[in-house]
Design a protein around this motif. Structure first.
Motif, mmCIF file in Angstrom:
data_model
loop_
_atom_site.group_PDB
_atom_site.id
_atom_site.type_symbol
_atom_site.label_atom_id
_atom_site.label_comp_id
_atom_site.label_asym_id
_atom_site.label_seq_id
_atom_site.Cartn_x
_atom_site.Cartn_y
_atom_site.Cartn_z
ATOM 1 N N LEU A 47 3.805 5.509 2.958
ATOM 2 C CA LEU A 47 2.943 4.626 2.558
ATOM 3 C C LEU A 47 2.714 3.304 3.582
ATOM 4 O O LEU A 47 1.679 2.637 3.898
ATOM 5 C CB LEU A 47 3.197 3.939 1.258
ATOM 6 C CG LEU A 47 3.258 4.944 -0.017
ATOM 7 C CD1 LEU A 47 3.997 4.525 -1.240
ATOM 8 C CD2 LEU A 47 1.676 5.474 -0.435
ATOM 9 N N CYS A 52 -0.093 0.482 3.378
ATOM 10 C CA CYS A 52 -0.194 0.288 2.064
ATOM 11 C C CYS A 52 1.081 -0.925 1.869
ATOM 12 O O CYS A 52 2.081 -0.831 2.606
ATOM 13 C CB CYS A 52 0.228 1.410 0.986
ATOM 14 S SG CYS A 52 -0.845 2.724 1.265
ATOM 15 N N THR A 53 0.890 -1.564 0.723
ATOM 16 C CA THR A 53 1.673 -3.139 0.566
ATOM 17 C C THR A 53 2.583 -2.752 -0.491
ATOM 18 O O THR A 53 3.661 -3.438 -0.790
ATOM 19 C CB THR A 53 0.983 -4.128 0.652
ATOM 20 O OG1 THR A 53 0.116 -4.059 -0.519
ATOM 21 C CG2 THR A 53 0.351 -4.345 2.026
ATOM 22 N N ASN A 54 2.325 -1.870 -1.674
ATOM 23 C CA ASN A 54 2.906 -1.792 -2.820
ATOM 24 C C ASN A 54 4.072 -0.486 -2.748
ATOM 25 O O ASN A 54 3.709 0.504 -2.861
ATOM 26 C CB ASN A 54 2.128 -1.576 -3.914
ATOM 27 C CG ASN A 54 2.760 -1.568 -5.337
ATOM 28 O OD1 ASN A 54 3.911 -1.849 -5.255
ATOM 29 N ND2 ASN A 54 2.279 -1.064 -6.300
ATOM 30 N N ASP A 71 6.361 3.987 -6.271
ATOM 31 C CA ASP A 71 5.255 3.842 -6.680
ATOM 32 C C ASP A 71 4.090 4.256 -5.850
ATOM 33 O O ASP A 71 4.082 3.337 -4.580
ATOM 34 C CB ASP A 71 4.959 2.266 -7.107
ATOM 35 C CG ASP A 71 3.630 2.101 -7.748
ATOM 36 O OD1 ASP A 71 2.572 2.947 -7.609
ATOM 37 O OD2 ASP A 71 3.369 0.822 -7.973
ATOM 38 N N SER A 73 0.951 4.691 -6.056
ATOM 39 C CA SER A 73 -0.571 4.581 -6.603
ATOM 40 C C SER A 73 -1.391 4.161 -5.784
ATOM 41 O O SER A 73 -2.628 4.573 -5.927
ATOM 42 C CB SER A 73 -0.503 3.352 -7.936
ATOM 43 O OG SER A 73 -0.075 2.223 -7.643
ATOM 44 N N GLU A 74 -1.092 3.157 -4.342
ATOM 45 C CA GLU A 74 -1.832 2.890 -3.623
ATOM 46 C C GLU A 74 -2.468 3.915 -2.660
ATOM 47 O O GLU A 74 -3.366 3.749 -1.988
ATOM 48 C CB GLU A 74 -1.251 1.893 -2.841
ATOM 49 C CG GLU A 74 -2.103 0.773 -2.003
ATOM 50 C CD GLU A 74 -1.371 -0.368 -1.606
ATOM 51 O OE1 GLU A 74 -2.100 -1.022 -0.445
ATOM 52 O OE2 GLU A 74 -0.349 -0.524 -1.525
ATOM 53 N N ARG A 77 -5.947 5.711 -2.237
ATOM 54 C CA ARG A 77 -7.535 5.000 -1.379
ATOM 55 C C ARG A 77 -7.108 5.587 -0.016
ATOM 56 O O ARG A 77 -7.865 5.291 1.002
ATOM 57 C CB ARG A 77 -7.270 3.426 -1.076
ATOM 58 C CG ARG A 77 -5.967 2.781 -0.384
ATOM 59 C CD ARG A 77 -6.089 1.506 -0.378
ATOM 60 N NE ARG A 77 -4.953 0.888 0.504
ATOM 61 C CZ ARG A 77 -4.607 0.836 1.763
ATOM 62 N NH1 ARG A 77 -5.610 1.388 2.460
ATOM 63 N NH2 ARG A 77 -3.582 0.292 2.067
#
Length: 214
Positions: A47, A52-54, A71, A73-74, A77
């Motif tokens: 990620l 991605c940052t989360n 997680d 979820s990001e 995108r």
């Protein structure tokens, strides 16, 4: 590392799982837990690679079993090929532990490390099962661009019999799907149905012929 471990080192040790007790069992347990953390770091690092940052890693429950999770979820995108890298990031990182453990065995000659390799590989095999919502499931969905894979496979099971009977008038979700993805969905649906049907048969057989009589 896997070839060396399974074709040369492990067969020469004549391992017996019944010998894994006491201190060695605790050592193997801690090693596999550490490998599981590395698995999640693999997802998180994939990620981060795609900005991605989360990157939250935590502990949750899946089918009443405690599991580590990341997680992701990001990742929605990202492009499908990038999401696929996120899916296999855990597999990649956890496989690196096999190299480390094999090196430790060759250094210390403790079979504890070999047991850890076997258990780690078993957990990886389980996580790549495409019929449960784990890494293998998401990899299948991302590689073929099939959203809601489980739901769409159920729709196939509902739609095809009605279509053959000319009783289906609604347009299914997969109607506009690419041919490659639709073929993959059909194969997945057949394999998934067979897997769960076999599982139900095995559970029912054990329940009626072994559990209830006892």
């Amino acid at each position: 590392a896997h070839v060396i471990a399974y074709f040369f080192v492990i067969p020469a040790q004549h391992l017996n799982i019944n010998d894994l007790t006491g201190g060695p069992l605790l050592e193997v347990t801690w090693i596999t837990i550490l490998a599981a953390f590395l698995h999640e770091f693999g997802h998180a690092s994939a990620l981060a690679r795609h900005e991605c940052t989360n990157l939250e890693i935590g502990l949750g429950l899946y089918l009443r079993f405690p599991v580590l999770y990341t997680d992701v979820s990001e990742a929605w995108r990202l492009a499908p090929s990038q999401r696929a890298l996120v899916d296999v990031g855990g597999l990649y990182f956890q496989n690196i532990t096999v190299i480390i453990l094999l090196a430790l065995f060759l250094w210390h000659h403790s079979v504890t490390y070999l047991y850890a390799i076997i258990l780690i590989d078993l957990s990886l095999t389980f996580s790549m099962n495409p019929f449960l919502r784990m890494d293998g499931y998401w990899l299948m969905a991302d590689l073929f661009g099939i959203y809601n894979l489980r739901q769409q496979s159920i729709e196939v099971l509902k739609y095809l019999p009605l279509k053959w009977l000319n009783k289906h008038s609604l347009k299914p979700q997969f109607h506009d799907m690419q041919k490659r993805s639709f073929i993959a969905l059909l194969v997945y649906t057949a394999c998934s149905f067979s897997f769960f049907a076999y599982l139900i048969i095995v559970v029912a057989y054990q329940a009626f012929f072994y559990l209830l009589p006892a």
